[in-house]
Motif scaffolding. Structure first.
Motif, mmCIF file in Angstrom:
data_model
loop_
_atom_site.group_PDB
_atom_site.id
_atom_site.type_symbol
_atom_site.label_atom_id
_atom_site.label_comp_id
_atom_site.label_asym_id
_atom_site.label_seq_id
_atom_site.Cartn_x
_atom_site.Cartn_y
_atom_site.Cartn_z
ATOM 1 N N ALA A 35 -28.386 0.586 -107.391
ATOM 2 C CA ALA A 35 -27.078 1.179 -107.115
ATOM 3 C C ALA A 35 -27.088 2.681 -107.386
ATOM 4 C CB ALA A 35 -26.004 0.499 -107.957
ATOM 5 N N LEU A 36 -27.768 3.082 -108.453
ATOM 6 C CA LEU A 36 -27.871 4.506 -108.765
ATOM 7 C C LEU A 36 -28.571 5.261 -107.639
ATOM 8 C CD1 LEU A 36 -28.803 4.632 -112.568
ATOM 9 C CD2 LEU A 36 -26.725 5.533 -111.523
ATOM 10 N N GLU A 37 -29.751 4.774 -107.239
ATOM 11 C CA GLU A 37 -30.573 5.504 -106.278
ATOM 12 C C GLU A 37 -30.089 5.348 -104.838
ATOM 13 O OE1 GLU A 37 -32.893 7.686 -106.852
ATOM 14 O OE2 GLU A 37 -32.729 7.396 -109.024
ATOM 15 N N ASP A 38 -29.835 4.101 -104.422
ATOM 16 C CA ASP A 38 -29.573 3.830 -103.004
ATOM 17 C C ASP A 38 -28.106 3.938 -102.622
ATOM 18 O OD1 ASP A 38 -32.274 3.302 -102.804
ATOM 19 O OD2 ASP A 38 -32.028 1.144 -103.126
ATOM 20 N N CYS A 39 -27.241 4.093 -103.609
ATOM 21 C CA CYS A 39 -25.815 4.214 -103.319
ATOM 22 C C CYS A 39 -25.280 5.546 -103.853
ATOM 23 C CB CYS A 39 -25.057 3.035 -103.928
ATOM 24 S SG CYS A 39 -23.290 3.056 -103.573
ATOM 25 N N HIS A 40 -25.186 5.684 -105.160
ATOM 26 C CA HIS A 40 -24.521 6.853 -105.740
ATOM 27 C C HIS A 40 -25.251 8.165 -105.476
ATOM 28 C CE1 HIS A 40 -21.429 4.484 -107.647
ATOM 29 N NE2 HIS A 40 -22.347 3.673 -108.167
ATOM 30 N N TYR A 41 -26.558 8.220 -105.749
ATOM 31 C CA TYR A 41 -27.291 9.471 -105.533
ATOM 32 C C TYR A 41 -27.495 9.744 -104.038
ATOM 33 C CZ TYR A 41 -28.183 9.604 -110.546
ATOM 34 O OH TYR A 41 -28.026 9.650 -111.907
ATOM 35 N N LYS A 42 -27.718 8.692 -103.272
ATOM 36 C CA LYS A 42 -27.871 8.842 -101.822
ATOM 37 C C LYS A 42 -26.590 9.425 -101.214
ATOM 38 C CE LYS A 42 -29.191 6.017 -97.785
ATOM 39 N NZ LYS A 42 -29.552 4.638 -97.385
ATOM 40 N N SER A 43 -25.453 8.963 -101.692
ATOM 41 C CA SER A 43 -24.176 9.452 -101.172
ATOM 42 C C SER A 43 -23.964 10.925 -101.514
ATOM 43 C CB SER A 43 -23.020 8.615 -101.733
ATOM 44 O OG SER A 43 -22.968 8.719 -103.147
ATOM 45 N N GLY A 44 -24.406 11.333 -102.700
ATOM 46 C CA GLY A 44 -24.290 12.741 -103.089
ATOM 47 C C GLY A 44 -25.067 13.636 -102.143
ATOM 48 N N LYS A 45 -26.256 13.193 -101.761
ATOM 49 C CA LYS A 45 -27.068 13.958 -100.807
ATOM 50 C C LYS A 45 -26.397 13.961 -99.436
ATOM 51 C CE LYS A 45 -31.217 12.432 -103.246
ATOM 52 N NZ LYS A 45 -32.308 11.441 -103.203
ATOM 53 N N ARG A 64 -15.917 15.357 -91.322
ATOM 54 C CA ARG A 64 -15.488 16.432 -90.419
ATOM 55 C C ARG A 64 -14.595 17.389 -91.193
ATOM 56 N NH1 ARG A 64 -12.412 12.877 -86.180
ATOM 57 N NH2 ARG A 64 -11.747 11.982 -88.156
ATOM 58 N N ASN A 65 -14.683 18.681 -90.862
ATOM 59 C CA ASN A 65 -13.792 19.652 -91.482
ATOM 60 C C ASN A 65 -12.336 19.325 -91.152
ATOM 61 O OD1 ASN A 65 -15.911 21.125 -92.541
ATOM 62 N ND2 ASN A 65 -15.872 22.712 -90.958
ATOM 63 N N ASN A 66 -11.475 19.457 -92.149
ATOM 64 C CA ASN A 66 -10.016 19.304 -91.979
ATOM 65 C C ASN A 66 -9.588 17.914 -91.531
ATOM 66 O OD1 ASN A 66 -9.654 22.146 -92.536
ATOM 67 N ND2 ASN A 66 -10.368 22.546 -90.445
ATOM 68 N N ALA A 67 -10.450 16.916 -91.696
ATOM 69 C CA ALA A 67 -10.078 15.543 -91.328
ATOM 70 C C ALA A 67 -9.294 14.906 -92.462
ATOM 71 C CB ALA A 67 -11.322 14.721 -91.026
ATOM 72 N N ASP A 68 -8.473 13.913 -92.124
ATOM 73 C CA ASP A 68 -7.733 13.197 -93.169
ATOM 74 C C ASP A 68 -8.188 11.742 -93.265
ATOM 75 O OD1 ASP A 68 -6.672 12.196 -90.862
ATOM 76 O OD2 ASP A 68 -4.572 12.539 -91.404
ATOM 77 N N ASP A 69 -9.350 11.435 -92.645
ATOM 78 C CA ASP A 69 -9.924 10.100 -92.790
ATOM 79 C C ASP A 69 -11.394 10.230 -93.172
ATOM 80 O OD1 ASP A 69 -10.906 11.012 -90.377
ATOM 81 O OD2 ASP A 69 -10.036 9.414 -89.153
ATOM 82 N N LEU A 70 -11.997 9.110 -93.571
ATOM 83 C CA LEU A 70 -13.337 9.119 -94.135
ATOM 84 C C LEU A 70 -14.254 8.173 -93.368
ATOM 85 C CD1 LEU A 70 -12.331 8.740 -97.908
ATOM 86 C CD2 LEU A 70 -12.509 10.842 -96.603
ATOM 87 N N LEU A 71 -15.508 8.574 -93.222
ATOM 88 C CA LEU A 71 -16.504 7.737 -92.561
ATOM 89 C C LEU A 71 -17.011 6.688 -93.547
ATOM 90 C CD1 LEU A 71 -18.367 7.303 -90.036
ATOM 91 C CD2 LEU A 71 -20.013 8.810 -91.189
ATOM 92 N N LEU A 72 -16.881 5.411 -93.178
ATOM 93 C CA LEU A 72 -17.388 4.331 -94.021
ATOM 94 C C LEU A 72 -18.911 4.315 -93.930
ATOM 95 C CD1 LEU A 72 -16.233 2.024 -95.817
ATOM 96 C CD2 LEU A 72 -16.478 0.514 -93.834
ATOM 97 N N MET A 73 -19.581 4.436 -95.069
ATOM 98 C CA MET A 73 -21.047 4.510 -95.099
ATOM 99 C C MET A 73 -21.605 3.088 -95.208
ATOM 100 S SD MET A 73 -21.130 7.754 -94.778
ATOM 101 C CE MET A 73 -22.841 8.251 -95.008
ATOM 102 N N LEU A 74 -22.402 2.690 -94.241
ATOM 103 C CA LEU A 74 -22.765 1.281 -94.081
ATOM 104 C C LEU A 74 -24.152 0.914 -94.559
ATOM 105 C CD1 LEU A 74 -21.225 0.669 -90.530
ATOM 106 C CD2 LEU A 74 -20.134 0.447 -92.773
ATOM 107 N N ASP A 75 -24.927 1.893 -95.058
ATOM 108 C CA ASP A 75 -26.300 1.571 -95.465
ATOM 109 C C ASP A 75 -26.587 1.955 -96.914
ATOM 110 O OD1 ASP A 75 -26.296 4.319 -95.129
ATOM 111 O OD2 ASP A 75 -28.173 4.397 -93.986
ATOM 112 N N TYR A 76 -25.602 1.716 -97.782
ATOM 113 C CA TYR A 76 -25.757 2.025 -99.221
ATOM 114 C C TYR A 76 -26.005 0.775 -100.063
ATOM 115 C CZ TYR A 76 -23.998 6.831 -98.553
ATOM 116 O OH TYR A 76 -23.828 8.146 -98.180
ATOM 117 N N GLY A 77 -26.379 -0.334 -99.414
ATOM 118 C CA GLY A 77 -26.586 -1.569 -100.168
ATOM 119 C C GLY A 77 -25.288 -2.273 -100.510
ATOM 120 N N ILE A 78 -24.241 -2.009 -99.717
ATOM 121 C CA ILE A 78 -22.940 -2.657 -99.920
ATOM 122 C C ILE A 78 -22.538 -3.350 -98.625
ATOM 123 C CG2 ILE A 78 -20.485 -2.317 -100.414
ATOM 124 C CD1 ILE A 78 -21.275 0.161 -102.031
#
Length: 504
Positions: free
Chosen positions: A118-128, A289-303
């Motif tokens: 979870a640390l490597e493949d989710c949290h740190y990956k998301s930071g990058k 995206r700049n100035n967007a009010d929605d978020l891209l769901l990240m699908l390859d973080y082991g969740i």
């Protein structure tokens, strides 16, 4: 290290990673199914894996039929056994870190398992990924010329069995590679201090002389830090301290009540705000995206994601759908299966999909933080948007608030009771209340129906709180700083009664 060199490395990493992101953008169902099968395969020989015979599951339907949807209370015994040293219960690799959930202000805390995966493949990956997506949208960024001012939590040693718990941010900071500290301020030592008010001054002292190019933290607590920074330095706005500041990465609570206050502290039109959606249980979505009010769901973080439509949530015939069956503009509770061994776990958040190609979401609230005593189905998204509208009309600024029902007694009708701590008071609280009521009606048809001719609900009651009321309330509960949040909406009066008593 020169800026062109740093940016060229970042560009190379971005292109490499963006190919993988494009994969789940094009094939979201296939990527999510692959995540599900991989998690089942990895954990098939754990205690839970053997109990539900993970090895024999061949499709999503079997997965959904065999494994129950669970709350924290239902998995707590397994987590407690792991905290005391047992392993291979719900995840095969050793788990020694536990994120102490600060999603509520209850005395009872949740301890969420954090695996190395979870640390490597989710949290740190998301930071990058956050940095990659930001740089992709802002090619002239000078982000790497300076440091990121991060605002995290504290850590503690749990008993003597070698397991640790603390805020997720503290766990991430404590496990980061040594070079990551070089690009951040304050130092790890200060970041992990446990006493908030001492820590606040230490952060200011360490960071005010740095070249800060980005901010990262929960909006409510970051605002406290930044206002204190201006007060101690005697400056009018943050660019007088950090002239190269260009972006604020925020998450944890809705940004809407705080946005105008940040614009006053950061008076540049080109300044960027980037939202993230993470929790103790995982990292889920990034503004792409700049100035967007929605978020891209990240699908390859082991969740692996599933969703419960809120109109069936908690009912006997509760419906559960996988990602590929969600509908636009419908309110869903999120269910997650993770690479830290949470299986079909109710995280407690609600979202609405704004797009399904790709899958983008807006966070709408919490399954427990809503008011539905009278059938009005008031959610945090309604409250936040209404307050934003009313503040714009009245010039008011809000620091904190909470809402609870006034229950029907005898012939007395019900109502909603608000206690709001204003940074800038409206000229007329009664007019503010009227505008708030009208805004809620315009956004929520169920609330409007219950307010019609005062049939069920009468006009809301709004109290103006004394300054620092919510801060003092959290301080009394040892909940200052980190990621602690004020409960915005509640079906009970516990929070508001305590606050009203302190407000006298």
């Amino acid at each position: 290290m020169s800026i062109p060199f740093v940016n060229s490395i970042a560009s190379w990493l971005l292109k490499k990673r963006y190919h993988q992101i494009e994969l789940f953008l094009k094939y979201p169902a296939e990527v999510q199914e692959e995540v599900m099968f991989k998690l089942l395969s990895i954990a098939k020989d754990t205690e839970v894996g053997r109990q539900y015979n993970f090895a024999s599951i061949t499709n999503y339907k079997e997965f959904a039929e065999r494994l129950p949807i669970v709350s924290y209370e239902e998995v707590e015994p397994f987590i407690e056994r792991t905290r005391k040293g047992e392993q291979n219960i719900f995840w095969p690799t050793s788990i020694k870190w536990f994120a102490k959930s600060s999603g509520t202000t209850n005395a009872k805390s949740k301890f969420i398992p954090v695996s190395s995966e979870a640390l490597e493949d989710c949290h740190y990956k998301s930071g990058k990924d956050l940095l990659c997506l930001y740089l992709n949208n802002n090619e002239n960024s000078q982000l790497f010329t300076g440091k990121s001012l991060r605002l995290g939590g504290s850590k503690e040693l749990y008993e003597d069995n070698g397991s640790f718990f603390g805020d997720l941010s503290a766990i991430l900071i404590d496990n980061m590679p040594f070079w990551a500290e070089l690009s951040s301020t304050p130092s790890n030592k200060v970041s992990l201090m446990s006493e908030w008010e001492t820590k606040l001054n230490a952060i200011i002292n360490e960071s005010k002389l740095e070249n800060v190019t980005s901010l990262a933290g929960v909006p409510s607590w970051m605002l406290v830090l930044l206002n204190n920074m201006l007060e101690q330095t005697g400056k009018n706005h943050l660019f007088e301290i950090w002239e190269n500041l260009e972006v604020y990465f925020h998450g944890g609570v809705s940004f809407s009540p705080y946005k105008d206050q940040y614009k006053a502290l950061l008076p540049r039109k080109q300044f960027n705000y980037y939202e993230i959606y993470n929790a103790s249980e995982g990292f889920f979505a990034i503004q792409d995206r700049n100035n967007a009010d929605d978020l891209l769901l990240m699908l390859d973080y082991g969740i692996f994601y599933e969703f419960i439509p809120m109109d069936s949530y908690g009912l006997e015939d509760q419906k559960v759908v996988a990602l590929w069956d969600v509908e636009l503009h419908k309110n869903y509770a999120i269910i997650i299966t993770t690479n830290a061994g949470l299986w079909r776990y109710k995280i407690g958040d609600t979202v609405r999909f704004t797009s399904v190609s790709p899958y983008r979401i807006k966070i709408t609230g919490r399954t427990k933080h809503h008011i539905n005593v009278f059938g009005e189905e008031l959610i945090i998204e309604n409250a936040e948007e209404s307050l934003k509208k009313v503040c714009k009309k009245t010039g008011a600024q809000i620091k904190d608030y909470t809402v609870a029902p006034i229950f029907m007694v005898g012939k007395e009708k019900g109502a909603h009771e608000w206690i709001i701590e204003f940074r800038k008071e409206p000229k007329d609280v009664n007019h503010f209340t009227e505008l708030l009521d009208n805004a809620l009606k315009s956004l929520n048809s169920d609330y409007e129906a219950k307010r019609y001719n005062n049939i069920t609900l009468t006009m809301p009651k709004v109290h103006s709180a004394r300054q620092n009321l919510f801060y003092d309330w959290l301080k009394d509960r040892n909940k200052l700083g980190g990621q602690h949040k004020i409960p915005r909406l509640s079906n009970k009066r516990v929070y508001i009664d305590e606050l009203l008593l302190m407000n006298k």
